[in-house]
Design a protein around this motif. Structure first.
Motif, PDB file in Angstrom:
ATOM      1  N   MET A   1       0.894  -1.482  -0.083  1.00 43.83           N
ATOM      2  CA  MET A   1      -0.264   0.305  -0.418  1.00 43.83           C
ATOM      3  C   MET A   1       0.911   0.982  -0.346  1.00 43.83           C
ATOM      4  O   MET A   1       1.856   1.276   1.477  1.00 43.83           O
ATOM      5  N   ARG A   2       0.368   2.500  -0.954  1.00 46.08           N
ATOM      6  CA  ARG A   2       1.497   3.690  -0.994  1.00 46.08           C
ATOM      7  C   ARG A   2       1.196   4.348   0.473  1.00 46.08           C
ATOM      8  O   ARG A   2       0.533   4.456   1.379  1.00 46.08           O
ATOM      9  N   MET A   3       2.811   5.312   0.193  1.00 47.48           N
ATOM     10  CA  MET A   3       2.300   6.260   2.139  1.00 47.48           C
ATOM     11  C   MET A   3       1.530   7.332   1.359  1.00 47.48           C
ATOM     12  O   MET A   3       0.795   7.760   0.500  1.00 47.48           O
ATOM     13  N   ASN A   4       0.344   7.368   2.812  1.00 42.70           N
ATOM     14  CA  ASN A   4      -0.291   8.199   3.234  1.00 42.70           C
ATOM     15  C   ASN A   4      -0.919   8.439   4.422  1.00 42.70           C
ATOM     16  O   ASN A   4      -0.889   7.529   5.359  1.00 42.70           O
ATOM     17  N   LYS A   5      -0.329   9.703   4.958  1.00 39.56           N
ATOM     18  CA  LYS A   5      -0.166   9.989   6.374  1.00 39.56           C
ATOM     19  C   LYS A   5      -1.369   9.650   6.623  1.00 39.56           C
ATOM     20  O   LYS A   5      -1.188   9.727   7.571  1.00 39.56           O
ATOM     21  N   GLN A   6      -2.383   9.884   6.616  1.00 39.32           N
ATOM     22  CA  GLN A   6      -3.688  10.297   6.948  1.00 39.32           C
ATOM     23  C   GLN A   6      -4.061   8.531   7.299  1.00 39.32           C
ATOM     24  O   GLN A   6      -4.927   8.647   8.229  1.00 39.32           O
ATOM     25  N   GLN A   7      -3.853   8.083   6.528  1.00 37.22           N
ATOM     26  CA  GLN A   7      -4.277   6.239   6.140  1.00 37.22           C
ATOM     27  C   GLN A   7      -3.328   6.482   7.201  1.00 37.22           C
ATOM     28  O   GLN A   7      -3.946   4.863   8.118  1.00 37.22           O
ATOM     29  N   PHE A   8      -2.089   6.387   7.767  1.00 37.49           N
ATOM     30  CA  PHE A   8      -1.101   5.652   8.741  1.00 37.49           C
ATOM     31  C   PHE A   8      -1.902   6.987  10.108  1.00 37.49           C
ATOM     32  O   PHE A   8      -1.949   5.403  11.230  1.00 37.49           O
TER      33      PHE A   8
ATOM     34  N   GLN B   5      -4.316   6.884  10.899  1.00 39.50           N
ATOM     35  CA  GLN B   5      -5.876   5.998  10.979  1.00 39.50           C
ATOM     36  C   GLN B   5      -5.367   4.743  11.766  1.00 39.50           C
ATOM     37  O   GLN B   5      -6.719   4.298  13.089  1.00 39.50           O
ATOM     38  N   ASN B   6      -4.648   3.445  11.120  1.00 33.91           N
ATOM     39  CA  ASN B   6      -4.215   3.040  11.405  1.00 33.91           C
ATOM     40  C   ASN B   6      -3.570   2.753  13.362  1.00 33.91           C
ATOM     41  O   ASN B   6      -3.952   2.190  13.585  1.00 33.91           O
ATOM     42  N   PHE B   7      -3.261   4.157  13.705  1.00 32.72           N
ATOM     43  CA  PHE B   7      -2.509   4.370  14.574  1.00 32.72           C
ATOM     44  C   PHE B   7      -3.495   5.148  15.922  1.00 32.72           C
ATOM     45  O   PHE B   7      -2.820   5.535  16.563  1.00 32.72           O
ATOM     46  N   SER B   8      -4.628   5.818  15.013  1.00 34.56           N
ATOM     47  CA  SER B   8      -5.406   6.626  16.099  1.00 34.56           C
ATOM     48  C   SER B   8      -5.924   6.089  17.467  1.00 34.56           C
ATOM     49  O   SER B   8      -6.176   7.411  18.563  1.00 34.56           O
ATOM     50  N   GLU B   9      -5.628   4.914  18.014  1.00 39.02           N
ATOM     51  CA  GLU B   9      -6.600   4.317  19.181  1.00 39.02           C
ATOM     52  C   GLU B   9      -4.750   4.228  19.831  1.00 39.02           C
ATOM     53  O   GLU B   9      -5.216   3.865  21.210  1.00 39.02           O
ATOM     54  N   PHE B  10      -3.881   4.858  19.848  1.00 41.04           N
ATOM     55  CA  PHE B  10      -2.786   4.524  20.441  1.00 41.04           C
ATOM     56  C   PHE B  10      -2.731   5.782  21.368  1.00 41.04           C
ATOM     57  O   PHE B  10      -2.203   6.730  20.633  1.00 41.04           O
ATOM     58  N   SER B  11      -2.385   5.849  22.952  1.00 41.78           N
ATOM     59  CA  SER B  11      -2.548   6.503  23.042  1.00 41.78           C
ATOM     60  C   SER B  11      -1.572   7.601  23.636  1.00 41.78           C
ATOM     61  O   SER B  11      -1.280   8.589  24.279  1.00 41.78           O
ATOM     62  N   ASP B  12       0.049   6.387  23.278  1.00 40.59           N
ATOM     63  CA  ASP B  12       1.436   7.152  23.687  1.00 40.59           C
ATOM     64  C   ASP B  12       2.146   7.759  21.848  1.00 40.59           C
ATOM     65  O   ASP B  12       3.164   8.259  21.858  1.00 40.59           O
ATOM     66  N   LEU B  13       0.851   7.717  21.586  1.00 39.81           N
ATOM     67  CA  LEU B  13       1.176   8.448  19.470  1.00 39.81           C
ATOM     68  C   LEU B  13       1.363  10.117  20.146  1.00 39.81           C
ATOM     69  O   LEU B  13       0.420  10.899  20.767  1.00 39.81           O
TER      70      LEU B  13
END
Length: 473
Positions: free
Chosen positions: A1-8, A10-18
Motif C-alpha cells: 500500500m502506498r504511503m498516505n499520512k492520513q491513512q497511517f 488512522q491506523n494508529f488512532s487508538e494508540f494513547s502514546d502516539l
C-alpha cells in the motif's frame, strides 16, 4: 500500500502514546510522528527537531537524508507496511509535504538489563559477562570476542505480530554452509503470531519430535558461544531472550562446563567431568537398583547391609517400589516449589522439606531411612547437569518402575533401549553421541578426558590440513 499520512494516522488512532507534531520550515509542512513509550525525547530533539529547524532551504527527503539527520539508523520508507514496521520498532517518522515518502530515524529509548553474570551459569574463574534481552548487545558481545571478517550475521524477522529479530551467527570458514542454509530456511518458514523467547525458535529447530532429548543447545555466556562458533557451530540470537541457541548439539556438551577451560591443569577438568558422569548415573539408576535388589536380588547384598535394610523397612506400610516412588515424588514436588518460591522463602522451604519433613516421615514409620537417603542422593545428582534435570527425572521414574517390576534385567533392558535410541539421533547431520558413537579420535581429546590445550591445537591443525587435502583431491 502506498504511503498516505492520513491513512497511517488512522491506523494508529487508538494508540494513547502516539505523538504528532507539525513543523513549518520555509513554507513547507513536516509531520513528526513517534511513540512516546518507545522513543527517547533527547534523541528526537537532537536527531530530528534541531536539524530540521536549522535548515536554510526547503526540506526534502533527499537533503534531510544527506545532510541534516544525524541518527545512527536512518532510512526512506515508501509504503505503509514498512512505515508501520519501523514506527512500531521505536523509530520516528517524518512525513514531507507533497511527497509520498517518509524518513524513519532511529530514536529508540528502550531500557534493557545491564550485562551481568547469568544466574544459571556462574563460574569460579573466567569471564563474568552474560547475555541480556537486546539482540544487538548480544551480537556485540560475540563480535567483541571474534574480531574477524569471517564472523557473519544473517538477520531474519519472525512473528506476524511481534516482528521479532532473529540473528543467525557463524564463522564463514568453519561452519558448514549447508547447515547454515538449513537453519536459516527453517527459521524463515516459522509461521506464528509471536516469538517471545528463543525457546519458540528451538521448538522448530529440534528434529527430535519426541522432545525427550534436547537437540538444541541453550547458553547464556558469550565466551561459551564464541567457543562453539570456533568449533564450526551456528548460534541463533533472538531479540528479547538472554538464551542463545547453538547447533549442532551433542550430549557430551552437557558434561562440559565453562570452568573446565579455565582450570590451570586439564586433569582437574577431567576429574570434574567424571564426577558429573557418575552423578548422572546415580541420579537415574540408584533408585531402580535399590528397589530391584530389595525385591528380587537381595541375596546379592552383603549380609550386614541386608540386615540393616530389613531392620529399617520393618513396619513400613508401603511396598519397596511404592515407597521409592513416594520419595521421588516428594523430592520432585520440593524441587518445583523451591524453583518458584521467592528467593527469601526458598531456603526455608528447603530446610523444612528436606530435613524436617524427611526426618518426620522416617520417625513416623511412613518411610525408611535408606529409601530417603537413596532418593536424596539421586535428587542431588540431577543438578550435576542442570540443563537435563527434567530428562533425568523422567528416566529415573521409568527405570525405577522397571527395576521394581522386572528387577535388574528390566534396568539392563531399559538401558539398552535408551542407548540404542540415543545412538540413532542426529542433529543437522551430527550424531548426538559424537565423538563417542561414532568414535572420532581428535574430538575425544576434549570429551570426557580433557587433553592439554597444546595437544588440542595440534589435533585441530592436523584435522584442518586433512580436510584441505581431501578438498584438493
Amino acid at each position: 500500500m502506498r504511503m498516505n499520512k492520513q491513512q497511517f494516522l488512522q491506523n494508529f488512532s487508538e494508540f494513547s502514546d502516539l505523538k504528532h507534531r507539525t513543523l513549518k520550515v520555509y513554507g513547507s509542512q513536516l509531520d513528526v510522528i513517534y511513540l512516546d513509550t518507545m522513543c527517547a525525547s533527547d534523541k528526537i530533539t537532537d536527531f530530528v527537531a534541531k536539524p530540521i529547524l536549522s535548515l536554510d532551504r526547503k526540506p526534502t527527503v533527499e537533503n534531510c537524508m544527506e545532510k541534516i539527520l544525524f541518527g545512527a539508523d536512518c532510512l526512506i520508507v515508501d509504503n505503509l507496511q514498512d512505515a508501520s514496521k519501523e514506527f512500531l520498532d521505536g523509530k520516528t517518522l517524518i512525513f514531507f509535504q507533497d511527497d509520498e515518502r517518509a524518513v524513519a530515524v532511529d530514536t529508540k529509548g528502550i531500557e534493557y538489563r545491564a550485562v551481568a553474570e547469568p544466574p544459571t551459569s556462574r563460574v569460579t574463574k573466567g569471564p563474568r559477562e552474560g547475555f541480556n534481552e537486546n539482540v544487538k548487545t548480544n551480537v556485540m558481545l560475540l563480535r567483541k570476542r571474534l574480531k574477524t571478517a569471517d564472523f557473519k550475521v544473517q538477520n531474519v524477522t519472525v512473528g506476524d505480530k511481534t516482528n521479532t529479530l532473529v540473528s543467525v551467527c557463524y564463522i564463514k570458514d568453519l561452519a558448514d554452509k549447508k547447515t547454515v542454509k538449513k537453519i536459516v530456511g527453517k527459521i524463515k518458514q516459522i509461521k506464528m503470531d509471536g516469538v517471545l523467547d528463543s525457546s519458540y525458535i528451538a521448538a522448530y529447530l529440534d528434529p527430535d519430535r519426541t522432545k525427550l532429548f534436547k537437540l538444541v543447545g541453550s547458553i547464556e555466556k558469550p565466551d561459551v558461544v564464541a567457543s562453539k562458533l570456533l568449533e564450526g557451530r551456528v548460534a541463533v540470537v533472538v531479540d528479547g531472550s538472554p538464551i542463545v541457541l547453538t547447533l549442532p548439539y551433542t550430549f557430551i556438551e552437557d558434561m562440559q562446563s565453562p570452568d573446565d577451560y579455565y582450570y590451570n591443569t586439564p586433569q582437574t577438568a577431567t576429574i570434574a567431568r567424571i564426577l558429573r558422569l557418575i552423578a548422572m548415573v546415580f541420579a537415574v539408576m540408584l533408585p531402580a537398583i535399590y528397589v530391584a535388589l530389595q525385591l528380587f536380588h537381595y541375596q546379592m547384598l552383603p549380609s550386614k547391609f541386608l540386615l540393616t535394610i530389613i531392620s529399617s523397612v520393618q513396619g513400613i506400610p508401603f511396598p519397596p517400589l511404592l515407597e521409592m516412588l513416594v520419595v521421588i515424588l516428594l523430592f520432585d514436588i520440593l524441587r518445583e516449589a523451591n524453583a518458584r518460591m521467592p528467593q527469601i522463602a526458598g531456603l526455608s522451604l528447603s530446610i523444612v522439606g528436606a530435613i524436617i519433613l524427611g526426618d518426620a516421615a522416617v520417625q513416623a514409620g511412613l518411610l525408611s531411612a535408606p529409601a530417603v537417603m537413596i532418593g536424596a542422593l539421586s535428587g542431588i545428582g540431577l543438578y550435576a547437569m542442570p540443563d537435563n534435570t527434567m530428562l533425568f527425572t523422567l528416566l529415573r521414574l521409568a527405570f525405577t518402575i522397571l527395576g521394581g517390576t522386572i528387577g535388574i534385567i528390566g534396568v539392563l533392558l531399559g538401558t539398552m533401549m535408551v542407548v540404542s535410541y540415543v545412538v540413532s539421533l542426529e542433529d543437522f547431520g551430527t550424531p548426538y553421541l559424537a565423538p563417542i558413537a561414532p568414535s572420532i579420535s581428535s574430538d575425544k581429546m576434549d570429551a570426557i578426558v580433557k587433553k592439554p590445550i597444546e595437544e588440542l591445537q595440534q589435533a585441530r591443525e592436523h584435522s584442518a590440513l586433512s580436510v584441505r587435502g581431501k578438498e584438493e583431491d
